[in-house]
Design an enzyme around this catalytic site. Structure first.
Site, PDB file in Angstrom:
ATOM      1  N   GLU A  44     -14.601  30.319 -85.721  1.00  0.00           N
ATOM      2  CA  GLU A  44     -14.791  31.397 -86.685  1.00  0.00           C
ATOM      3  C   GLU A  44     -14.968  32.732 -85.965  1.00  0.00           C
ATOM      4  O   GLU A  44     -15.038  32.804 -84.742  1.00  0.00           O
ATOM      5  CB  GLU A  44     -16.007  31.113 -87.570  1.00  0.00           C
ATOM      6  CG  GLU A  44     -17.347  31.116 -86.841  1.00  0.00           C
ATOM      7  CD  GLU A  44     -18.529  30.810 -87.751  1.00  0.00           C
ATOM      8  OE1 GLU A  44     -18.310  30.304 -88.873  1.00  0.00           O
ATOM      9  OE2 GLU A  44     -19.683  31.073 -87.343  1.00  0.00           O
ATOM     10  N   ASP A  56     -23.914  39.072 -86.673  1.00  0.00           N
ATOM     11  CA  ASP A  56     -22.492  39.362 -86.872  1.00  0.00           C
ATOM     12  C   ASP A  56     -22.198  40.858 -86.728  1.00  0.00           C
ATOM     13  O   ASP A  56     -21.547  41.465 -87.586  1.00  0.00           O
ATOM     14  CB  ASP A  56     -22.035  38.893 -88.260  1.00  0.00           C
ATOM     15  CG  ASP A  56     -22.507  37.501 -88.608  1.00  0.00           C
ATOM     16  OD1 ASP A  56     -22.648  36.671 -87.683  1.00  0.00           O
ATOM     17  OD2 ASP A  56     -22.747  37.230 -89.796  1.00  0.00           O
TER      18      ASP A  56
END
Length: 333
Positions: A210, A33
């Site tokens: 997401e 991420d």
């Protein structure tokens, strides 16, 4: 002629800079991420999810290739219990109105997947210095599974985009929402749902949209997001809107029916996703920063596999002005 070609190549490299062509991938081992920002002070600042899910680290370097060797500094650790005590995920570092903000996801030790959005604030010029203050939960308007906040500005208006379970369903599904921001720690008005998983490639093992990330260029806003489980099925989708459109109107956005960035057997990269965007030092080229693994098969829960490594590559552009992400590049170290 051969000498002339070699000289031309050297001049081109000098003009563009080495990071305009290729990076020393993977940039940072075992960091998922990833979020990178090139600040006006000339430093690339980096943060990402650590495999232990227990803290937020920052590091900085003068080039993307140097991030892997840069010292990682822990600026915040999870609480022993209660809010912000488990699953510290997806930090993003943003400079807004003269202060630094870290947006991140956290659960509770007693309910690690009951996750919400939180914010830290630091007024120091250098985010690796100064004091980080907890500004609490970022209220999205309703209480449910929420993660992966990002923020961006268009024509002077700042927006928050994030992931959340819709308030009208008990199903394990997540969508991408957007709202205007009243301040760096609060949204203004209700949220707009932009996308839910609808295509088969968005619903492999889990129904997931997401990790939104915004890229504003060529008169449009490109909003990438990640879909499906966090294994080799993970892939990027994209929403597109005109820069002058009402971004809170779902009809302003067009959704790609196919992934725009996905696993590649040819390059040995699997599950590319949860990206951010930055630029070359001269600001002339945009860079896609993302994580991926260099193997397909993962025993057990993919969230427990630590080998999502941070990678980067230059974005190419199609004749119509839309980004061409190509395929994830091979490891070169």
């Amino acid at each position: 002629m051969k000498l002339y070609s070699s000289l031309a190549a050297i001049l081109l490299l000098s003009a563009l800079g080495t990071d305009a062509l290729a990076f020393d991938n993977p940039l940072v081992q075992q960091r998922a991420d990833p979020h990178v920002t090139l600040h006006t002070d000339g430093w690339y600042y980096f943060t990402a999810t650590v495999p232990e899910y227990d803290r937020i680290e920052l590091r900085r370097a003068r080039s993307l290739d140097a991030l892997g060797k840069a010292k990682a500094q822990t600026v915040w650790r999870r609480h022993a219990g209660g809010p912000m005590s488990a699953n510290i995920w997806a930090p993003e570092l943003h400079r807004i109105d003269g202060k630094w903000y870290l947006y991140f996801t956290a659960g509770r030790h007693e309910a690690p997947l009951d996750i919400r959005l939180y914010v830290l604030e630091n007024p120091a010029a250098n985010p690796l210095q100064g004091q980080w203050t907890e500004r609490g939960q970022l209220d999205t308007g309703w209480e449910s599974f929420a993660l992966d906040a990002t923020t961006f500005a268009v024509h002077g208006q700042r927006y928050l985009a994030w992931t959340q379970r819709p308030p009208t369903t008990d199903k394990h599904v997540t969508g991408i929402y957007i709202a205007k921001m009243a301040s760096p720690t609060a949204i203004a008005g209700p949220a707009t749902l932009l996308t839910l998983p609808e295509y088969p490639w968005e619903r492999i093992k889990f129904d997931v949209n997401e990790a939104p990330a915004a890229l504003v260029k060529n008169g449009r806003v490109f909003l990438t997001y990640s879909a499906s489980a966090t294994d080799a099925n993970y892939a990027l989708g994209m929403l597109t809107a005109k820069e002058g459109a009402n971004l809170l109107d779902k009809s302003s956005w067009t959704k790609s029916p196919v992934p725009v960035f996905a696993s590649s057997e040819a390059t040995g990269q699997y599950g590319p996703g949860h990206n951010s965007f930055t630029t070359t030092r001269d600001g002339k080229q945009r860079i896609l920063v993302y994580h991926a693994r260099n193997y397909r098969d993962i025993p057990g829960d993919s969230l427990h596999d630590p080998n999502r490594h941070t990678r980067a590559q230059i974005i190419r552009w199609r004749p119509d002005g839309s980004p061409d992400f190509g395929q994830p590049v091979s490891d070169n170290k």
